[in-house]
Design a protein around this motif. Structure first.
Motif, mmCIF file in Angstrom:
data_model
loop_
_atom_site.group_PDB
_atom_site.id
_atom_site.type_symbol
_atom_site.label_atom_id
_atom_site.label_comp_id
_atom_site.label_asym_id
_atom_site.label_seq_id
_atom_site.Cartn_x
_atom_site.Cartn_y
_atom_site.Cartn_z
ATOM 1 N N CYS A 637 2.455 7.625 -11.040
ATOM 2 C CA CYS A 637 2.277 8.554 -9.925
ATOM 3 C C CYS A 637 0.943 8.272 -9.207
ATOM 4 O O CYS A 637 -0.072 8.031 -9.870
ATOM 5 C CB CYS A 637 2.287 9.970 -10.497
ATOM 6 N N PRO A 638 0.926 8.318 -7.871
ATOM 7 C CA PRO A 638 -0.332 8.069 -7.159
ATOM 8 C C PRO A 638 -1.310 9.238 -7.257
ATOM 9 O O PRO A 638 -0.942 10.331 -7.696
ATOM 10 C CB PRO A 638 0.128 7.874 -5.709
ATOM 11 N N LEU A 669 3.469 4.023 -6.570
ATOM 12 C CA LEU A 669 3.294 4.358 -5.161
ATOM 13 C C LEU A 669 1.814 4.541 -4.866
ATOM 14 O O LEU A 669 1.027 4.890 -5.760
ATOM 15 C CB LEU A 669 4.043 5.647 -4.830
ATOM 16 N N GLY A 670 1.476 4.334 -3.591
ATOM 17 C CA GLY A 670 0.120 4.619 -3.119
ATOM 18 C C GLY A 670 -0.932 3.903 -3.941
ATOM 19 O O GLY A 670 -0.783 2.724 -4.300
ATOM 20 N N ASP A 671 -2.010 4.633 -4.262
ATOM 21 C CA ASP A 671 -3.113 3.954 -4.948
ATOM 22 C C ASP A 671 -2.790 3.560 -6.388
ATOM 23 O O ASP A 671 -3.522 2.790 -6.997
ATOM 24 C CB ASP A 671 -4.416 4.771 -4.890
ATOM 25 N N ALA A 688 0.336 -6.023 -2.681
ATOM 26 C CA ALA A 688 -0.329 -5.280 -1.619
ATOM 27 C C ALA A 688 0.721 -4.590 -0.766
ATOM 28 O O ALA A 688 1.802 -5.118 -0.532
ATOM 29 C CB ALA A 688 -1.147 -6.237 -0.764
ATOM 30 N N ILE A 689 0.395 -3.422 -0.328
ATOM 31 C CA ILE A 689 1.415 -2.646 0.359
ATOM 32 C C ILE A 689 0.979 -2.290 1.767
ATOM 33 O O ILE A 689 -0.205 -2.166 2.048
ATOM 34 C CB ILE A 689 1.712 -1.367 -0.438
ATOM 35 N N ASP A 690 1.964 -2.140 2.583
ATOM 36 C CA ASP A 690 1.706 -1.801 3.968
ATOM 37 C C ASP A 690 1.665 -0.274 4.089
ATOM 38 O O ASP A 690 2.684 0.404 3.963
ATOM 39 C CB ASP A 690 2.853 -2.403 4.805
ATOM 40 N N ARG A 691 0.483 0.250 4.346
ATOM 41 C CA ARG A 691 0.329 1.703 4.345
ATOM 42 C C ARG A 691 1.030 2.366 5.521
ATOM 43 O O ARG A 691 1.265 3.563 5.524
ATOM 44 C CB ARG A 691 -1.150 2.078 4.367
ATOM 45 N N SER A 692 1.346 1.578 6.524
ATOM 46 C CA SER A 692 1.982 2.184 7.700
ATOM 47 C C SER A 692 3.499 2.262 7.518
ATOM 48 O O SER A 692 4.194 2.889 8.290
ATOM 49 C CB SER A 692 1.655 1.356 8.941
ATOM 50 N N SER A 693 3.991 1.608 6.470
ATOM 51 C CA SER A 693 5.448 1.539 6.320
ATOM 52 C C SER A 693 5.920 2.436 5.182
ATOM 53 O O SER A 693 5.192 2.687 4.233
ATOM 54 C CB SER A 693 5.827 0.083 6.024
ATOM 55 N N SER A 694 7.152 2.910 5.311
ATOM 56 C CA SER A 694 7.699 3.675 4.190
ATOM 57 C C SER A 694 8.664 2.811 3.382
ATOM 58 O O SER A 694 9.452 3.299 2.595
ATOM 59 C CB SER A 694 8.399 4.935 4.691
ATOM 60 N N THR A 704 7.077 -1.312 -5.541
ATOM 61 C CA THR A 704 5.896 -0.613 -5.049
ATOM 62 C C THR A 704 6.055 -0.216 -3.590
ATOM 63 O O THR A 704 6.799 -0.842 -2.837
ATOM 64 C CB THR A 704 4.641 -1.509 -5.173
ATOM 65 N N GLY A 705 5.336 0.814 -3.204
ATOM 66 C CA GLY A 705 5.362 1.255 -1.813
ATOM 67 C C GLY A 705 4.255 2.262 -1.607
ATOM 68 O O GLY A 705 3.565 2.645 -2.556
ATOM 69 N N TRP A 706 4.095 2.661 -0.345
ATOM 70 C CA TRP A 706 3.016 3.609 -0.084
ATOM 71 C C TRP A 706 3.503 5.040 -0.233
ATOM 72 O O TRP A 706 2.835 5.896 -0.747
ATOM 73 C CB TRP A 706 2.419 3.346 1.309
ATOM 74 N N LYS A 707 4.737 5.301 0.212
ATOM 75 C CA LYS A 707 5.256 6.671 0.136
ATOM 76 C C LYS A 707 6.530 6.681 -0.699
ATOM 77 O O LYS A 707 7.213 5.668 -0.798
ATOM 78 C CB LYS A 707 5.632 7.150 1.531
#
Ligand code: HDD
Length: 724
Positions: A637-638, A669-671, A688-694, A704-707
């Motif tokens: 969990c982030p 996810l996230g950090d 590495a993940i693209d923070r602007s993308s879901s 992995t992903g940001w959201k």
């Protein structure tokens, strides 16, 4: 008289109540459960009173009757019949464990037919699609003692007892379609060689020792089977995810008396999956009850395991048409030659109420067949038919068939003149106990006209009495090679590692050298790779040509479930103080909606507080207590603070690294992605993940992903087979 009548009425209404009793919140119509109901003791209805075995109420069971003076203990008195009864009963609690398959677990369920086969068999259970036949299934390992670990490398037993309207039918099978030996007379030898060695009783539940491999080399007929036990089949992920095979050749007999040869197959709805060896080894210590708990947990969570029931049929006319003998239990019937017809379904939906009374006392016999099903001249089966009946007498006593779990259901009451013996529970009324007798209304064994009685196939038998097998029994390697050729590259690598482990545990050079020579008869590169690791001569040329043939459905990768599911899979959700609560809840809701079992794992088993709030989540376990081996997938969990905490926690890092090493799906996810990246140290893979993308990215089973989004959750689905 009126008191007796009242008691009878009470027991009748208790039985009626039982009929509507809810088990696992499902109203049972299972006739076997109802049959056993009068034997069940509901301790919650004891009125809080404890009694002796003779029903006398007990006032104190904590102090032995003794002579006491003011301050001093005095001698205990032998006259205390309450204490004596308690100790005496305890002294005799154990019965002999099964001489093999001692470690196991069982469950109740049902069998439902969907395709009748009247042209092949007259058995009601294989013709009447309106029936729901109760079953009891016991899974087991072979070599270990009753207290040994579940995840050892071994064959798994898969024994099914059908309580049919025509009597009990047992298919006593394994999760591997072939066996070590062709003739039952060799059974004590193969088991002695596999069990702990006689001088020191070492090793427990392992085939990795000199005697086992000595026997395997000296019996070339065992080659096919040991290729299977060195494959991933011998370390299943779960009893729910393995096939079952009757192994022996039985016969089906139709209403006209016509006979066909048959093999029985169970194929799991969840697909066939295995552990990886390192995981299996660790689990044996970290959770020796892993498989037994897995089955119980799935049933409790109503993820009822199901298997398709299949038959492979060979007509009388075709008996000799194959290059192998269809009565040789060291040979399978390749599906391209003899396809499997799936005709029914097995489902397990109820855990036992008491392990000893049900799982330990259940007694299977290959000789338990019903009208419409018969034996063949398979020499292993013929010996088994003697052995099981015999072993139950020493395990359970001569009246073992009267035990609640073993007796047939009410639809087929037992009627005969078998009498007496230890612990007989039946009280027969009548003046005669022999047949024939002068009465009309006692049990009759009619010889003609009965269509529903058991009738043997009228077989024409001719030959010379000799200690020999039929000629095709002499060929031992073709199918061992067929099996190896049919495996996926990953399965082959696993097999190589399995041989290397096993033979490294043999310290007598003659043993491991010879086995490497034997492997060279199957596959030279495999033998070379193993010999390089374990020592001895490295074989330079193939002892025999590889025929190059393959067969379908031998690799377990071919058993992907029709609809992949995460239902009943265990998913660890790692959190630490400062985690992101909305993400946690979103992911947990989505996983639970798909039937997965989620467990919150944190550095400590306390309330874990999310970022910016006092109201937290209670951890189910801490990182030291439950290891990654016990889960199918991990989600991290982030949370800025929680990520810092996890990065600094060596156990957390090792946890995730180990899950990655065991090829588990890991989501972050996230950090939390940065923590995952460091933990798995995946060279060349950029998480590495693209923070602007879901969107989520997925490589090497790491997602992995940001959201949190649906894509991530879908990606978390477990692949049919571990393949890295
Ligand atoms: Fe066996 C138990 C399966 C060959 C003698 N066997 C046992 C169990 C399974 C199998 C699943 C455990 C049953 C339970 O859960 O209670 N056995 C097999 C298969 C075989 C096989 C698939 C090969 C086709 N077995 C075999 C032979 C013999 C035995 C050749 C003896 C000649 N087996 C026994 C036994 C056991 C047993 C000693 C021990 C406990 C029991 O029967 O009830 O009689």
């Amino acid at each position: 008289m009126s008191g007796t009548f009242q008691r009878l009425q009470e027991s009748l209404s208790a039985a009626k109540e039982a009929a509507s009793e809810t088990f696992n919140d499902v109203t049972t119509t299972n006739e076997k459960i109802l049959d056993m109901w009068p034997n069940k003791v509901d301790q919650t209805k004891s009125g809080n009173r404890m009694t002796t075995d003779t029903g006398v109420k007990i006032q104190d069971t904590d102090h032995w009757l003794r002579v006491v003076s003011d301050k001093q203990e005095g001698p205990a008195l032998l006259e205390d019949q309450i204490a004596r009864e308690k100790i005496m009963r305890f002294d005799h609690e154990r019965i002999p464990e099964r001489v093999i398959h001692a470690r196991g677990t069982g469950a109740h369920g049902y069998f439902k037919l969907h395709t009748p086969i009247p042209e092949l068999s007259s058995a009601g259970v294989l013709n009447d699609i309106s029936r729901t036949t109760p079953v009891f299934v016991r899974f087991s390992t072979v070599l270990g003692s009753r207290g040994s670990a579940d995840t050892v490398r071994d064959v798994r037993g898969f024994a099914v007892k059908f309580y049919t309207d025509e009597g009990n039918w047992d298919i006593v099978g394994n999760n591997i379609p072939v066996f070590f030996i062709q003739d039952a007379i060799k059974f004590p030898d193969v088991i002695h060689a596999g069990k702990p060695e006689p001088h020191n009783e070492v090793p427990q539940a392992q085939s990795a020792h000199n005697n086992f491999w000595d026997f395997q080399y000296l019996h070339s007929e065992a080659t096919h089977m040991f290729m299977w036990t060195m494959s991933d089949r011998a370390i299943p992920r779960s009893y729910r995810m393995m096939q079952g095979f009757g192994v022996n050749t039985y016969t089906l007999i139709n209403a006209k008396g016509g006979r066909s040869f048959v093999k029985f197959v169970w194929t799991p709805e969840l697909g066939v999956h295995s552990l990886v060896w390192d995981e299996a080894l660790k689990l044996a210590g970290q959770d020796p009850d892993f498989h037994r708990k897995d089955l119980q947990e799935a049933i409790e969570n109503r993820a009822y395991p199901k298997w398709k029931f299949g038959i492979q049929v060979v007509s009388e006319a075709d008996q000799h048409k194959f290059e192998f003998d269809i009565l040789d239990a060291t040979k399978l019937w390749p599906e391209d030659l003899i396809p499997v017809q799936y005709i029914g379904e097995l489902c397990l939906n109820r855990n036992v109420d008491e392990f000893f009374a049900e799982t330990e006392q259940v007694a299977f016999c290959t000789s338990h067949v019903i009208p419409g099903i018969g034996f063949s001249d398979d020499p292993l089966l013929q010996g088994r038919n003697f052995s099981y009946f015999d072993t139950q007498i020493s395990r359970l006593g001569v009246n073992w068939q009267q035990l609640p779990i073993n007796r047939p259901i009410a639809a087929c009451p037992v009627m005969n003149f078998h009498r007496d013996g230890q612990l007989n529970h039946r009280i027969h009324k009548g003046t005669v106990n022999y047949w024939p007798n002068r009465f009309e209304n006692t049990p009759h064994a009619r010889h003609t006209g009965d269509t529903d009685a058991y009738r043997e196939f009228s077989q024409n038998v001719a030959g010379i009495k000799e200690r020999l097998n039929a000629p095709k029994f002499k060929e031992h390697f073709n199918q061992a090679q067929l099996f190896y050729n049919s495996l996926s590259p990953v399965e082959k690598i696993h097999m190589q590692a399995a041989f290397a482990f096993e033979l490294d545990h043999c310290d007598d050079p003659i043993v491991y050298k010879r086995v490497c020579e034997r492997i060279a008869e199957i596959d030279l590169p495999l033998a070379q790779a193993v010999a390089k690791l374990v020592g001895g001569e490295i074989p330079q040329k193939a002892a025999r040509q590889n025929h190059g043939r393959k067969a379908p459905k031998l690799s377990q990768t071919e058993f992907a479930p029709a609809a992949p599911t995460i239902a009943s899979r265990r998913i660890a959700m790692i959190i630490a103080d400062g985690f992101e609560m909305p993400t946690f809840l979103a992911v947990r809701t989505a996983l639970t909606a798909e039937g997965a079992l989620t467990f919150v794992i944190a550095p400590r088993r306390h309330m874990i507080k999310p970022a910016g709030s006092e109201a937290g989540i209670m951890a189910d376990h801490h990182l030291e207590g439950m290891r990654s081996t016990m889960f199918d997938a991990v989600f991290i969990c982030p949370g800025a603070q929680s990520t810092i905490t996890l990065r600094e926690n060596g156990r957390a890092v090792q946890w995730v690294r180990e899950a990655f090493g065991h090829l588990k799906t890991i989501g972050a996810l996230g950090d939390a992605v940065a923590f995952l990246q460091e933990a798995v140290m995946l060279p060349g893979v950029d998480l590495a993940i693209d923070r602007s993308s879901s969107e989520v990215v997925s490589s090497y089973g790491v997602v992995t992903g940001w959201k949190a989004n649906v894509g991530l959750l879908r990606s978390l689905k477990i692949e049919p087979s571990k393949t890295a």
